[in-house]
Structure formats: structure tokens, C-alpha cells
Design an enzyme around this catalytic site. Structure first.
Site, short mmCIF file in Angstrom:
data_model
loop_
_atom_site.label_atom_id
_atom_site.label_comp_id
_atom_site.label_asym_id
_atom_site.label_seq_id
_atom_site.Cartn_x
_atom_site.Cartn_y
_atom_site.Cartn_z
N SER A 1 39.24 43.97 40.13
CA SER A 1 39.33 42.29 40.80
C SER A 1 40.68 42.09 40.39
O SER A 1 41.77 42.57 40.78
CB SER A 1 38.18 41.67 40.17
N ASP B 1 31.61 42.22 50.34
CA ASP B 1 32.34 41.53 49.30
C ASP B 1 32.78 39.83 49.90
O ASP B 1 33.74 40.08 50.84
CB ASP B 1 33.51 42.18 48.87
N HIS C 1 31.24 41.86 45.25
CA HIS C 1 32.50 42.05 44.55
C HIS C 1 31.99 42.77 43.02
O HIS C 1 33.21 43.00 42.62
CB HIS C 1 32.99 40.52 44.12
#
Ligand code: MLT
Length: 207
Positions: free
Chosen positions: A106, A156, A187
């Protein structure tokens, strides 16, 4: 003065062996991805810094203005600061930056992407879990065959398939050897990501 980051360092089991640069997500720290590294590439060295930017107390690697909207000036500054730290750590701990493979999740994947695009001297490759396009540099770097795995989620809510393909295209146009792996997930990081990345690493090291 070279920049300092709170970090974990563990030397590789074999001198001269690969180093995984672990880059945590928002709200994480230098310890988060250490267990992952042990699964991805047993015996690899570990360099795991903690992001210096705090967002409501949560560590990150660069500032954002909103979800998915990055402060580009801060991103450039932080990527350069982190690259200097890696180069400095390579001298201090005696490893080559060519043997450094980033593994970022991320926000950590996004700073890894920024390193590849802005300071490719600091890395030999990268595994980007749930990565976005961090920025489009004015001038593309030369990433001659630098191996990059992008492992993103099909559902996501934060990263679209288009953005994933844009990132792959950007890195490929700089010469990187990019593989995109799609996971049936959002995610969050999944077991399938870990298996994909482990196999990708094993394959590359066998080459
Ligand atoms: C995050 O939560 O970390 C974002 O999705 C990615 C970023 O801000 O870099």
C-alpha cells in the site's frame, strides 16, 4: 548528514545474499513485514525502515492530501531521503544496492514505486502489493530489465485496474521487466499474494 530512519536490519544468512527492503503500509511500523520477509525469501537480509510522516499518529512514507491524492513535493523529498538512507545503509552494513529488492504494501508499495521512478540507484527490484501510480516523473529513469512484481486486488476499492495497468506501463516504458499478478481480493494482503511473490522471487533467483 545522511538521513536516519528508525529501522530493523538483519544481515543475510549468506554474505552477499539478497536484502529485502520492507516498506509497511499506513499505520504500520518497521516490525510489520518482518514475518512476511521470512516466508518470501528465507535467509534474505532485511532492511525495514519506519516511515517518518505521521498522519493522525500513523506512520507513512510521504504525505497525502486525501485518500489516493499525494503531496508530490513531499513524495519527491521523502523518496530521495529514503534512497539516501538505503545507499548509506548499504555502505554501513556492507551490501550492494543492486541486491536490494523492495517489498512494499500500500503506502509502502507507493514509495517503492517512487524509488524506482526517481532513484533507481537505490534498488535492484521491487514487489509492490496494492500499488498505485505514485507520480509521473518529468524524465523517465533507465530501469534496464529491473524486475518488478505488481500484485494488486481485482476488487480493491482504492486502486482500479486502469491505475494498475498505468503503473505497469509507466515502469515498462522505463525498461523494467514488470509482471502484474491479479488477486481475488480487495486492498488487504492475502495468502495468494505471498505465494505469488515467493514464486516470483524463486523464479528470478533461479535464472
Ligand atoms: C494507504 O492507505 O496507504 C493508501 O491507500 C496508499 C497511500 O496513501 O499511499
Amino acid at each position: 548528514m545522511t538521513p536516519e530512519f528508525i529501522h530493523v536490519y538483519r544481515p543475510p544468512a549468506t554474505p552477499g545474499g539478497p536484502i529485502l527492503l520492507l516498506l509497511h503500509g499506513t499505520g504500520g511500523n518497521e516490525n510489520d513485514l518482518v514475518p512476511l520477509a521470512e516466508v518470501l525469501l528465507p535467509g534474505a537480509g532485511i532492511l525495514s525502515p519506519r516511515g517518518k510522516v505521521l498522519e493522525r499518529g500513523m506512520p507513512r512514507f510521504f504525505r497525502r492530501l486525501a485518500e489516493g491524492v499525494f503531496d508530490i513535493e513531499d513524495l519527491k523529498f521523502r523518496a530521495s531521503e529514503l534512497a539516501d538512507f538505503i545507499v548509506d545503509a548499504a555502505a554501513k552494513y556492507d551490501f550492494s544496492t543492486r541486491g536490494v529488492i523492495a517489498a512494499g504494501f500500500s503506502n509502502g508499495a507507493n514509495i517503492a514505486g517512487a524509488l524506482l521512478l526517481l532513484r533507481p540507484d537505490a534498488l535492484g527490484g521491487g514487489i509492490l502489493f496494492r500499488a498505485m501510480v505514485p507520480l509521473v516523473p518529468g524524465m523517465l529513469p533507465t530501469l534496464a530489465s529491473t524486475p518488478v512484481l505488481i500484485s494488486n486486488g481485482r476488487i480493491d476499492p482504492l486502486v482500479s485496474a486502469e491505475e494498475t495497468e498505468q503503473l505497469a506501463a509507466l515502469l515498462r516504458s522505463a525498461g523494467a521487466d514488470v509482471k502484474v499478478a491479479w488477486q481475488n481480493s480487495g486492498h488487504e494482503l492475502t495468502q495468494a499474494d505471498v505465494i505469488t511473490a515467493r514464486e516470483w522471487l524463486a523464479q528470478r533467483r533461479g535464472q
